[in-house]
Design an enzyme around this catalytic site. Structure first.
Site, PDB file in Angstrom:
ATOM      1  N   GLU A  13      -5.335  -8.632   1.210  1.00  0.00           N
ATOM      2  CA  GLU A  13      -5.986  -8.243   2.471  1.00  0.00           C
ATOM      3  C   GLU A  13      -7.462  -7.997   2.215  1.00  0.00           C
ATOM      4  OE1 GLU A  13      -4.419  -4.884   4.645  1.00  0.00           O
ATOM      5  OE2 GLU A  13      -2.350  -5.533   4.278  1.00  0.00           O
ATOM      6  N   GLU A  58       0.792  -1.231   0.000  1.00  0.00           N
ATOM      7  CA  GLU A  58       0.000   0.000   0.000  1.00  0.00           C
ATOM      8  C   GLU A  58       0.827   1.284   0.000  1.00  0.00           C
ATOM      9  OE1 GLU A  58      -3.006  -0.013   3.032  1.00  0.00           O
ATOM     10  OE2 GLU A  58      -3.942  -1.830   2.280  1.00  0.00           O
TER      11      GLU A  58
HETATM   12  C1  FCB Z   1      -4.380  -1.885   5.577  1.00  0.00           C
HETATM   13  C2  FCB Z   1      -3.007  -2.222   6.091  1.00  0.00           C
HETATM   14  C3  FCB Z   1      -2.998  -3.258   7.185  1.00  0.00           C
HETATM   15  C4  FCB Z   1      -4.162  -3.099   8.130  1.00  0.00           C
HETATM   16  C5  FCB Z   1      -5.462  -2.973   7.381  1.00  0.00           C
HETATM   17  C6  FCB Z   1      -6.682  -2.833   8.262  1.00  0.00           C
HETATM   18  O1  FCB Z   1      -4.373  -0.606   5.065  1.00  0.00           O
HETATM   19  O2  FCB Z   1      -2.192  -2.687   5.052  1.00  0.00           O
HETATM   20  O3  FCB Z   1      -1.756  -3.196   7.826  1.00  0.00           O
HETATM   21  O4  FCB Z   1      -3.940  -2.069   9.003  1.00  0.00           O
HETATM   22  O5  FCB Z   1      -5.410  -1.882   6.511  1.00  0.00           O
END
Ligand code: FCB
Length: 455
Positions: free
Chosen positions: A361, A166
């Site tokens: 994620e 990210e």
């Molecule tokens: C993302 C991050 C991760 C976590 C999630 C909820 O932006 O990569 O580390 O904090 O959000």
């Protein structure tokens, strides 16, 4: 609801990040990172929480891997702490830092779990921040050197390498609006950081490939950006701007198209992008094998000359209104809209064809409560969230998207950055006083999903 099966070899896993779970902040030669400094700065992180101890995963990794094996995970995505490997960012490699990941990788492989390594999940060595951090071009070069040092130790066993997690957050939240470490508030610095992060990705990819890395990728938090009113030209323009700042500014150069003209024109209103040098875009376009996508929530925008914009999207004040999220919401206040994931996956597949994707994620924070007398944590909301998003991912696959896997965020409750420990994303509950782990109902549910390869 109908039964859904995922493709054969679909990879089921879970994700974490070093600073959020490891603790052991001063052990075995680890140097300070920007998150150590930031979390110690009063007012930056909820109630002054820090990652000093976190989930103590540094000492409990073997038990945590046993938990993963019990759930049936095929892959585990974790990040390497740069300040453990090169405590001052550039100097000699610290073998004790590498030893930890060596043990972790062997333990995972011993349980048949494929390690997915992320090289940078936001914990820049503080010594590098003191020299300008990601606003300095040299940081990109140091990143590539560090990546190779890690590869030399783990490359014989780790197949899947992700450079950055990210970069949107690192740049815009770290240097633009100061919500994340290092806490700088300077839109020009944010754009500089975007470029140097991408350059770091390109340099590291090139070096890793030359060293023999098999599967290379990057993880982006791409946005599903939607107009408030689908018929409004002003709203369409707002979508284009926000999409440019969140998606195309990364995806276009990564896939060889260079920075989009409209995005560069927008950047120029804040800063002259003289930090982009001849040849940089070629470096950034180093071929990748996998695109990691993190998705939580969609973004709705309207085009308005009196729009407040968002400090997380530099230069959007006066042209964009970000609509308040509409319920149901997670504990983060994020809107729950699984259809946004289908739209996002289809869009990337259409506009950037030929790039296999993995959801690196996806998950939700909910106020779960503590384990009851029977050791149950009935996190029904989380099960609903995950179920909805898996259906959305399946929908994208059935429409032809090349999606190879799904990694839930997160294995454990952990240090949620500026929110500290008050937001819980884990499918496993962590009692921070005793470090006791208790799988929530979502963990049991996920175990069954994995066993069935579907819903
Ligand atoms: C993302 C991050 C991760 C976590 C999630 C909820 O932006 O990569 O580390 O904090 O959000």
């Amino acid at each position: 609801m109908s039964k859904l099966r995922f493709p054969e070899n679909f990879v089921w896993g879970a994700a974490t990040a070093a600073y959020q779970i490891e603790g052991a902040a001063r052990e075995d030669g680890r140097g300070p990172s920007i998150w150590d400094t930031f979390s110690r700065t009063p007012g930056r992180v909820f109630q002054g929480h820090t990652g000093d101890v976190a989930c103590d995963h540094y000492h409990r990794y073997a038990d945590d891997v046993a938990l993963m094996a019990d759930l049936g995970l095929a892959a585990y995505r974790f990040s390497i702490a740069w300040p453990r490997i090169r405590p001052d960012g550039t100097g000699p490699v610290n073998p004790r830092g590498l030893d930890f990941y060596d043990r972790l990788v062997d333990t995972l492989l011993g349980r048949g779990i494929d390690p997915f390594v992320t090289l940078y999940h936001w914990d820049l060595p503080q010594a590098l921040e003191d020299q300008g951090g990601w606003t300095a071009r040299e940081t990109a070069e140091h990143f590539a050197d560090y990546a190779v040092a890690v590869y030399r130790r783990l490359g014989d066993r780790v197949r899947t390498w992700t450079t950055l997690n990210e970069p949107w957050c690192s740049a815009y939240l770290g240097y633009g609006n100061g919500v994340h470490a290092p806490g700088r508030r300077d839109a020009g610095a944010a754009f500089r950081a975007v470029h140097h992060l991408l350059l770091g990705h390109g340099l590291a990819s090139r070096a890793l490939r030359a060293a023999g890395a098999e599967v290379l990728g990057i993880t982006l938090n791409l946005g599903d950006v939607q107009p408030a009113d689908g018929d409004s030209a002003a709203d369409a323009a707002a979508v284009r701007l926000v999409d440019g700042l969140q998606n195309r500014i990364f995806l276009d150069p990564l896939t060889g198209a260079g920075y989009p003209d409209d995005v560069l024109a927008h950047v120029r209103r804040t800063v002259e992008p003289d930090f982009i040098r001849d040849g940089d875009e070629k470096v950034i376009a180093a071929p990748i094998d996998l695109l990691g996508i993190n998705y939580y929530s969609p973004t709705y925008v309207a085009g308005r000359t009196d729009g407040a914009g968002s400090s997380a999207y530099p230069g959007t004040a006066g042209s964009v209104e970000f609509l308040p999220p509409v319920g149901p919401l997670t504990d983060m206040g994020w809107m729950i809209e699984p259809a946004g994931l289908t739209r996002l996956l289809e869009r990337v597949a259409a506009d950037y064809p030929g790039l296999p994707m993995v959801i690196t994620e996806n998950g939700g924070a909910f106020p779960d409560g503590v384990p009851d007398a029977g050791d149950r944590v009935a996190d029904t909301d989380r099960v609903g969230y995950l179920d909805g998003h898996l259906r959305a991912a399946h929908e994208a696959i059935s429409r032809g998207v090349d999606l190879r896997g799904y990694l839930v965020w997160s294995l454990l409750d952990n240090f949620e950055w500026a929110e500290g420990y008050r937001k819980r994303f884990g499918i496993v509950h962590v009692d921070y006083l005793t470090q006791r782990r208790t799988p929530k109902e979502s963990a049991r549910w996920y175990q069954e999903v994995i066993a069935r390869n579907g819903l």
